[in-house]
Design a protein around this motif. Structure first.
Motif, PDB file in Angstrom:
ATOM      1  N   HIS A  90      -1.765  -5.709   1.672  1.00 13.30           N
ATOM      2  CA  HIS A  90      -2.376  -4.568   2.349  1.00 13.30           C
ATOM      3  C   HIS A  90      -3.833  -4.884   2.671  1.00 13.30           C
ATOM      4  N   TRP A  91      -4.390  -4.097   3.628  1.00 17.12           N
ATOM      5  CA  TRP A  91      -5.803  -4.267   3.959  1.00 17.12           C
ATOM      6  C   TRP A  91      -6.677  -3.897   2.760  1.00 17.12           C
ATOM      7  N   ASN A 142       0.728   0.209   5.995  1.00 18.59           N
ATOM      8  CA  ASN A 142      -0.264  -0.589   6.694  1.00 18.59           C
ATOM      9  C   ASN A 142      -0.295  -0.250   8.171  1.00 18.59           C
ATOM     10  N   THR A 191      -9.536  -2.553   3.034  1.00 20.92           N
ATOM     11  CA  THR A 191     -10.199  -1.306   3.390  1.00 20.92           C
ATOM     12  C   THR A 191      -9.374  -0.609   4.469  1.00 20.92           C
ATOM     13  N   SER A 192      -9.799   0.553   4.868  1.00 23.66           N
ATOM     14  CA  SER A 192      -9.074   1.298   5.901  1.00 23.66           C
ATOM     15  C   SER A 192      -9.316   0.680   7.270  1.00 23.66           C
ATOM     16  N   VAL A 193      -8.536   1.088   8.262  1.00 30.59           N
ATOM     17  CA  VAL A 193      -8.748   0.609   9.620  1.00 30.59           C
ATOM     18  C   VAL A 193     -10.130   1.033  10.117  1.00 30.59           C
ATOM     19  N   THR A 194     -10.552   2.233   9.712  1.00 30.35           N
ATOM     20  CA  THR A 194     -11.902   2.678  10.066  1.00 30.35           C
ATOM     21  C   THR A 194     -12.944   1.732   9.480  1.00 30.35           C
ATOM     22  N   SER A 208       0.834  -1.189   0.000  1.00 34.58           N
ATOM     23  CA  SER A 208       0.000   0.000   0.000  1.00 34.58           C
ATOM     24  C   SER A 208       0.872   1.242   0.000  1.00 34.58           C
ATOM     25  N   LYS A 213       0.141   4.016   1.239  1.00 32.12           N
ATOM     26  CA  LYS A 213      -0.029   4.720   2.510  1.00 32.12           C
ATOM     27  C   LYS A 213       0.508   3.920   3.677  1.00 32.12           C
ATOM     28  N   LYS A 237     -16.946  -3.635   0.612  1.00 28.04           N
ATOM     29  CA  LYS A 237     -16.751  -2.194   0.427  1.00 28.04           C
ATOM     30  C   LYS A 237     -17.961  -1.400   0.883  1.00 28.04           C
ATOM     31  N   ASN A 268     -17.641   1.130   4.138  1.00 29.11           N
ATOM     32  CA  ASN A 268     -17.755   2.571   3.866  1.00 29.11           C
ATOM     33  C   ASN A 268     -19.147   3.107   4.140  1.00 29.11           C
TER      34      ASN A 268
END
Length: 861
Positions: A380-381, A363, A383-386, A359, A361, A529, A533
């Protein structure tokens, strides 16, 4: 009151105004289509110009080995033969118990059903052929598919108008599997001469097409694909159904025509059983799918229901208790019978929350149930950690060992896209009994059509068979054109379409524009997703599951039955190989002469033989020979008109023969010899200055056409048999009348005999109650030769509509009253009552035999 019986109309679409069969020949005076020969030219192999794909060679591919050779196609006219609107036919079978105004309006003008194609003034017809447009009606066309498609392309300007073409050609070059000889018999054996068709057009097609075996087969298919490509829209698709015998050759051929870059898929579908073999059995056929231009091809994704352990759902092996939230793996029994799992459990699959690739950005670690997780190097994930926290709140994450996975329930997306492997079509691909020896599975054609078209799009099938493509296209609101050389095939298709019942699909557009599509069922498509989200759940459209209105009954929309201009060229001098053709026709006439002298003519009605003392050929276009025969009154003279070796006896030339015979004044008999006759040629007595002479149609036995094709020549009782006129009565009672079919002399080419007055050998018969002399519009139809339960589809449709078997409940739901007497008449030989509107009103009756032969008789009231 809304209409209870309806059909889908394509009111925003048009088609070229073409002549009826009765108007044949007038179109040559049109300003656009000049008289004389018109040729369509296409490159025989587009690959020569692209220069990028490998090329398949076969014997005589280019004739004189000219790779730049052009395919030259003689452009013929198409003639309207019949107008059929099943709405008008079923209307005879019930009455409306509420106000009838709307129902009567529907049938007040037949012209409305046929897009005003019948309203042209006589003085305007000639100038308007091909120049103006009629409202759209679907088309059932008899003729060689190559010539018909060329006519559509050139005479009617239909280039780029067809969305999908489905071709189901003969799988190989054996004649037995490619046709059938009777409407009610699919028992065809390749090694049995008695199964050989009696249709001269089919014999000619067989001989011309398979003369060089597989080499001829490839040329046959290549020629049709070239024209098909020109008819397709840029977003269009072409499907060819084929077996494993020639799939590799056809794939290479389609690479050449469409370009390998436009190959879409090779679809494999299973049949009921495999071909017998000492080695590995074959249980599948293929559909080769090419697009006109793959970058813009129209595609609608189709889905099938998702079931754990089946295609697209083999990974769903975990279950969760919906009360406690505990989960576990399925037991062996649960995996084998997932449908029996208790409703207290939900089936799911664990899928990775990580994807490969670093990623940009970086991990971040994620804590779940007191343990920290981090994607390994190189991943990488998703999705985001959120987003991961949101999934955890929704209880969509499970821990398996040292990793966490996303919990994907089976019903998150309860369907799975179809792949190119279609299983079980042999078991569920047909709807009802198989009608034609090489009938295609309905389900296979349905999927091809729904994947590549929308309602209102145009479908073309140049290999009609039993009309399955037209049947499916009609059901799903597509326009259609279907073509076949065989009279048997076209008669089966026409009967099938006339009696078809379809569910009524609710239209998206309230004003009835089918191009806006149907109201379809949708299913939710919950994804990782969308949950992570907090996005709205997407919905997928199920294009094969439109919303059904059970209070309406739908039948086929209006369609025309059409014929190609005579199978023989307009004149021999227009042919490149003029000398060879003239020699061949001369030899054929000489064979006819010899058989007339040696065998005579059998009177099929009286079972008598007419023996000729002598027969001599004449140099005349209309009267080809003269002969003398002996009767109780002494020696009599006959003239003969000999029809084409491959083709249909022309009414125009028969009229010329009658005039010529009348002017000579020395004949007692005019014999019209042929293998098949235009439907409106009649016999009877003709008056001349010296008295009268009799005109008779005489059927030439097929053995004279099939030399060298059968294993051994049949031992026929006669080479020529007279074909009588139908015995029809018009019974008038005040301002009403009925038609009664009392008998029909039917020639049986299998047994070489004429069956007199045998009503059961009539497949069906039709009535035009107010025949205008130019357009046969079917107002009534009756089935004599079929099983009552098999053909009574309309009444079954009315019964099934209410899902009740009792008449009272049907009537209560539909607000109609079923006419039991009218239904009983459907299977007999007496018509429904006909209203007599004026003196001299013409009533036309058309009868079709089990062998596909038809005759028409016009009666005056």
């Amino acid at each position: 009151m809304a209409k209870k019986v309806t059909s889908i109309k394509h009111n925003t679409d048009t088609r070229a105004h073409i002549p009826s069969k009765e108007e044949a020949g007038y179109e040559d005076a049109s300003s656009k289509v000049q008289s004389g020969k018109k040729i369509l030219e296409l490159p025989k192999n587009p690959i020569v110009h692209r220069g990028q794909d490998p090329e398949l060679f076969w014997l005589n591919k280019y004739g004189n080995d000219d790779r730049e050779a052009l395919l030259k196609i003689d452009i013929r006219s198409l003639y309207r033969h019949e107008h059929v609107a099943p709405e008008t036919l079923i209307r005879n079978l019930y009455t409306v118990t509420e106000t009838q105004s709307d129902q009567l309006d529907l049938f007040s003008s037949v012209n409305e059903l046929f897009g005003n194609a019948l309203e042209k003034d006589e003085i305007d017809k000639v100038s308007e052929y091909y120049q103006h447009q009629d409202g759209w009606t679907n088309r059932l066309i008899q003729g060689d598919s190559h010539l018909v498609m060329a006519s559509l392309l050139e005479r009617e300007g239909m280039a780029g108008q067809v969305q999908t073409i489905f071709i189901d050609p003969p799988y190989g070059i054996k004649y037995g599997g490619n046709w059938q000889i009777k409407l009610n018999s699919t028992d065809v054996k390749d090694t049995n001469d008695e199964a050989l068709t009696g249709e001269p057009e089919q014999i000619k097609a067989f001989r011309d097409t398979w003369e060089l075996g597989i080499h001829s087969y490839l040329s046959y298919l290549r020629d049709r694909l070239l024209v098909a490509k020109e008819l397709l829209t840029e977003s269009g698709s072409c499907f060819v159904q084929i077996s494993d015998e020639n799939v590799h050759l056809v794939r290479s051929l389609m690479d050449e025509v469409f370009g390998s870059e436009n190959f879409v898929s090779l679809i494999v579908f299973t049949k009921t059983g495999g071909a017998s073999s000492n080695l590995l059995g074959t249980v599948n056929d293929y559909i080769i799918w090419f697009s006109k231009s793959k970058s813009v091809v129209k595609y609608r994704q189709l889905y099938q229901g998702k079931e754990a352990g089946q295609e697209g759902a083999t990974g769903y092996t975990l279950i969760e208790n919906i009360r406690s939230g505990e989960w576990r793996s399925m037991t062996k029994d649960e995996k084998e019978r997932p449908l029996e799992i208790s409703k207290d459990y939900k089936i799911f699959d664990g899928t990775p929350l990580m994807s490969t690739g670093e990623s940009s950005k970086g991990n971040l670690p994620f804590e779940f149930m007191g343990k920290e997780y981090l994607p390994p190097s190189g991943s990488h994930w998703k999705t985001s950690v959120t987003g991961l926290k949101k999934l955890a709140e929704l209880q969509r994450i499970i821990a398996i060992g040292n990793r966490i996975e996303y919990k994907r329930y089976l019903d998150d997306f309860p369907v799975v896209p179809y792949s190119n492997i279609w299983l079980g079509l042999g078991e569920r691909g047909f709807t009802g009994e198989k009608l034609y020896v090489v009938q295609t599975a309905v389900e296979a054609i349905k999927r091809c059509i729904l994947m590549t078209t929308d309602p209102g799009d145009l479908i073309l099938d140049p290999t009609c068979g039993s009309g399955t493509t037209a049947f499916v296209a009609e059901q799903w609101g597509r326009r259609w054109i279907t073509i076949d050389t065989s009279r048997i095939a076209l008669s089966i298709a026409k009967e099938r379409l006339m009696t078809a019942i379809y569910p009524y699909y609710n239209l998206y557009d309230e004003n009835g524009d089918v191009r806006q599509g149907f109201i379809y069922k949708t299913v939710p498509h919950i994804t990782l997703k969308s949950l992570a989200n907090d996005e709205p759940t997407a919905n997928e459209t199920l294009y094969d599951q439109p919303e059904i209105d059970k209070k309406l009954l739908r039948v086929s929309g209006p369609f025309t039955v059409e014929t190609l201009q005579n199978f023989e060229p307009i004149s021999p001098e227009e042919l490149d190989d003029e000398v060879r053709v003239n020699e061949e026709e001369g030899a054929f006439e000489d064979v006819i002469k010899q058989h007339l002298v040696s065998a005579g003519i059998k009177n099929g009605r009286k079972d008598e033989m007419v023996v000729f003392r002598s027969v001599e050929l004449l140099a005349s276009e209309s009267l080809n020979a003269e002969g003398f025969y002996i009767t109780e009154s002494g020696e009599q003279k006959a003239y003969f008109h000999i029809g084409p070796k491959f083709g249909t006896v022309s009414k125009k030339l028969v009229n010329e023969a009658i005039k010529d015979c009348r002017s000579r004044g020395d004949a007692q008999w005019l014999v019209i010899l042929g293998f098949s006759f235009e439907s409106d040629i009649e016999g009877g007595s003709q008056t001349m200055s010296m008295g009268t002479f009799q005109v008779d149609r005489v059927r030439i036995h097929d053995d004279l056409l099939q030399e060298g094709l059968k294993k051994k020549p049949a031992k026929s009782a006669a080479s020529f048999v007279t074909i009588g006129e139908p015995d029809i009565d018009l019974n008038r009672n005040g301002n009403e009348a009925t038609i009664e079919i009392k008998g029909l002399d039917i020639y049986d080419p299998i047994k070489d005999e004429v069956k007199p007055r045998n009503i059961h050998d009539i497949a069906y018969w039709m009535v035009d109650e107010d025949y205008d002399g130019s357009n046969f519009v079917v107002k009534q139809v009756f089935f004599c030769g079929g099983d009552k339960d098999e053909f009574n589809k309309w009444k079954k449709g009315l019964d099934n509509l209410a899902k009740e078997s009792t008449k009272k409940k049907v009537e209560k739901t539909l607000k109609i009253e079923i006419d039991d007497e009218a239904f009983d008449r459907l299977y007999g030989h007496i018509s429904h009552p006909i209203e007599i509107k004026r003196k001299g009103q013409k009533v036309a009756v058309r009868i079709i035999s089990q062998f596909g032969e038809e005759c028409t008789k016009v009666l005056l009231t």
